[in-house]
Design an enzyme around this catalytic site. Sequence first.
Site, PDB file in Angstrom:
ATOM      1  N   SER A  23      10.439  25.935  -7.781  1.00  0.00           N
ATOM      2  CA  SER A  23      11.418  26.148  -6.703  1.00  0.00           C
ATOM      3  C   SER A  23      11.337  27.567  -6.161  1.00  0.00           C
ATOM      4  O   SER A  23      11.368  27.785  -4.936  1.00  0.00           O
ATOM      5  CB  SER A  23      12.843  25.920  -7.231  1.00  0.00           C
ATOM      6  OG  SER A  23      13.015  24.576  -7.583  1.00  0.00           O
ATOM      7  N   ARG A  27      10.100  29.104  -2.323  1.00  0.00           N
ATOM      8  CA  ARG A  27      10.996  29.964  -1.536  1.00  0.00           C
ATOM      9  C   ARG A  27      10.387  31.344  -1.292  1.00  0.00           C
ATOM     10  O   ARG A  27      10.653  31.978  -0.273  1.00  0.00           O
ATOM     11  CB  ARG A  27      12.357  30.051  -2.236  1.00  0.00           C
ATOM     12  CG  ARG A  27      13.132  28.715  -2.129  1.00  0.00           C
ATOM     13  CD  ARG A  27      14.161  28.581  -3.218  1.00  0.00           C
ATOM     14  NE  ARG A  27      15.055  27.432  -3.058  1.00  0.00           N
ATOM     15  CZ  ARG A  27      14.768  26.173  -3.429  1.00  0.00           C
ATOM     16  NH1 ARG A  27      13.598  25.899  -3.959  1.00  0.00           N
ATOM     17  NH2 ARG A  27      15.651  25.200  -3.262  1.00  0.00           N
ATOM     18  N   GLY A  94       8.759  17.168  -2.034  1.00  0.00           N
ATOM     19  CA  GLY A  94      10.024  17.002  -1.318  1.00  0.00           C
ATOM     20  C   GLY A  94      10.620  18.336  -0.920  1.00  0.00           C
ATOM     21  O   GLY A  94      11.211  18.467   0.160  1.00  0.00           O
ATOM     22  N   ASP A 315      15.835  17.614 -12.976  1.00  0.00           N
ATOM     23  CA  ASP A 315      14.410  17.298 -13.136  1.00  0.00           C
ATOM     24  C   ASP A 315      14.029  17.017 -14.584  1.00  0.00           C
ATOM     25  O   ASP A 315      12.886  16.637 -14.862  1.00  0.00           O
ATOM     26  CB  ASP A 315      13.550  18.451 -12.598  1.00  0.00           C
ATOM     27  CG  ASP A 315      13.611  18.511 -11.078  1.00  0.00           C
ATOM     28  OD1 ASP A 315      13.975  17.501 -10.450  1.00  0.00           O
ATOM     29  OD2 ASP A 315      13.292  19.574 -10.525  1.00  0.00           O
ATOM     30  N   ARG A 346      13.107   7.350 -11.279  1.00  0.00           N
ATOM     31  CA  ARG A 346      12.885   7.829 -12.655  1.00  0.00           C
ATOM     32  C   ARG A 346      13.696   7.046 -13.690  1.00  0.00           C
ATOM     33  O   ARG A 346      13.349   7.057 -14.865  1.00  0.00           O
ATOM     34  CB  ARG A 346      13.175   9.332 -12.743  1.00  0.00           C
ATOM     35  CG  ARG A 346      12.076  10.152 -12.085  1.00  0.00           C
ATOM     36  CD  ARG A 346      12.283  11.636 -12.173  1.00  0.00           C
ATOM     37  NE  ARG A 346      11.094  12.342 -11.691  1.00  0.00           N
ATOM     38  CZ  ARG A 346      11.058  13.615 -11.339  1.00  0.00           C
ATOM     39  NH1 ARG A 346      12.157  14.353 -11.411  1.00  0.00           N
ATOM     40  NH2 ARG A 346       9.935  14.168 -10.918  1.00  0.00           N
TER      41      ARG A 346
HETATM   42  C1  S3P Z   1      14.481  21.291  -5.828  1.00  0.00           C
HETATM   43  C2  S3P Z   1      15.649  20.610  -5.870  1.00  0.00           C
HETATM   44  C3  S3P Z   1      15.848  19.360  -6.615  1.00  0.00           C
HETATM   45  C4  S3P Z   1      14.726  19.087  -7.587  1.00  0.00           C
HETATM   46  C5  S3P Z   1      13.380  19.392  -7.022  1.00  0.00           C
HETATM   47  C6  S3P Z   1      13.296  20.839  -6.571  1.00  0.00           C
HETATM   48  C7  S3P Z   1      14.411  22.549  -5.055  1.00  0.00           C
HETATM   49  O1  S3P Z   1      15.891  18.289  -5.705  1.00  0.00           O
HETATM   50  O2  S3P Z   1      14.765  17.763  -8.034  1.00  0.00           O
HETATM   51  O3  S3P Z   1      12.371  19.161  -7.989  1.00  0.00           O
HETATM   52  O4  S3P Z   1      13.477  23.341  -5.248  1.00  0.00           O
HETATM   53  O5  S3P Z   1      15.304  22.773  -4.231  1.00  0.00           O
HETATM   54  P1  S3P Z   1      17.310  17.857  -5.031  1.00  0.00           P
HETATM   55  O6  S3P Z   1      17.808  19.055  -4.395  1.00  0.00           O
HETATM   56  O7  S3P Z   1      16.988  16.792  -4.031  1.00  0.00           O
HETATM   57  O8  S3P Z   1      18.141  17.340  -6.169  1.00  0.00           O
END
Ligand code: S3P
Length: 429
Positions: A23, A27, A94, A315, A346
């Site tokens: 994450s 960023r 995602g 996660d 999952r």
């Molecule tokens: C993430 C947020 C989470 C997580 C993903 C990484 C992020 O998803 O499951 O692996 O970096 O903001 P959600 O915000 O949809 O729960």
Amino acid sequence: MQIHTSKPAKAVRGEITVPGDKSISHRSIMLGSLARGITTVKGFLRGEDNLATLNAFRAMGIIVHDDGETLKIEGNGLHGLAEPADVLDCGNSGTSMRLMTGLLSGQRFFSVLTGDQYLRKRPMKRVLEPLNLMGATVFGRAGGDKAPLAIVGTSLKGIAYQSPVSSAQVKSAILLAGMYADGETQVTEPHLSRDHSERILRYFGADIETYPGGTRIRGGRELEGREIIVPGDISSAAFFMVAALIVPGSELLIKGVGVNPTRTGIIDILQAMGGDIDLQNCRESSGEPVADILVKSSRLKGIEIGGDLVPRAIDEFPVICVAASLAEGKTVIRDAKELRVKETDRIKAMAFNLQKAGVAVVETENGMDVTGMEKLEGCTAESFGDHRIAMSMLIAGLSARDQITVNDTECIGTSFPNFTTLLQGVTVI
Ligand code: S3P
């Protein structure tokens, strides 16, 4: 198709560091590109997800030097991105897609985001809805719910948004769009999700403020380049924490792990299950708390997991299910419907695999009940194209009567390219 096998282990021992936080790595690229001046990033996770983000910003004209250790990003300011000449491919990520949809909504150009077969099935309305309220013009398949997404950059206005889901991706998409919006943008969520965006925005000098239950940001403030040291990913450390807990005679030190309280649900859950986990040498780095984590094998017991613990460990549920399947008694997971819209469903994937390993699992709409047993049965498991399912089942194999084989393990490269080598290095067979 790649296949991996893990064998019953005698112990998990040693000292390791895990790759950088996924994450925070995403960023760092995003904010480093939008800031003025140079941003250096050490400990960047070179998984496929993060490389997708890096490639996207390069495709928008950002120069990033890479000496193999440190990334040096030449930031161009809030309006310094160039229109990409081609579709931007987010791969399996995602986070890349949802966060970039937010920040691209406020650009002065057109862009298209796509992803792999799994990402193109994941819900995008959760970001399009609030962005539309801000005045964004984004189109997608399935009535705007599915990628590819086409974004016609335009001027945005601030909104106050009560997110129905506790999702850092939704929150972050809105905050990133908020940097381009007129006035103030506010986001609240049912339970606090990971707050890396809030922290890194503040670290780069954004006009942002957090308050109990929410965050507000004011648009138009330029960011300044910074030095970032990415801590180890607690979501990657989680596999090794569970490995050391479930294999008797184990002791493992995992050094330099990010222990942001919005991510440490895994530690709270495993400790509540009776896990011997100790945080040492707690410190701070680039606005994020970091510690070394010492784990010793423990007799685990089943617990109930729900409420605000869920987003703090979102996660980690695949590997929590593995811990639960080797705990004494029943573990009840609730309030975790979000697991159904991750890289795969999952809940379904772990129920399927653990049942193959002989575990009594009952799926519920928003979670599952797992009854623990002494040792799992050997089996062949499926990754369903999901890195965390693949790694969790390889951890399960350490405490099975016979080997566990996992099919379709290429996906591990999205978040943890050296997972199997690192695991082999600490496993005593
Ligand atoms: C993430 C947020 C989470 C997580 C993903 C990484 C992020 O998803 O499951 O692996 O970096 O903001 P959600 O915000 O949809 O729960």
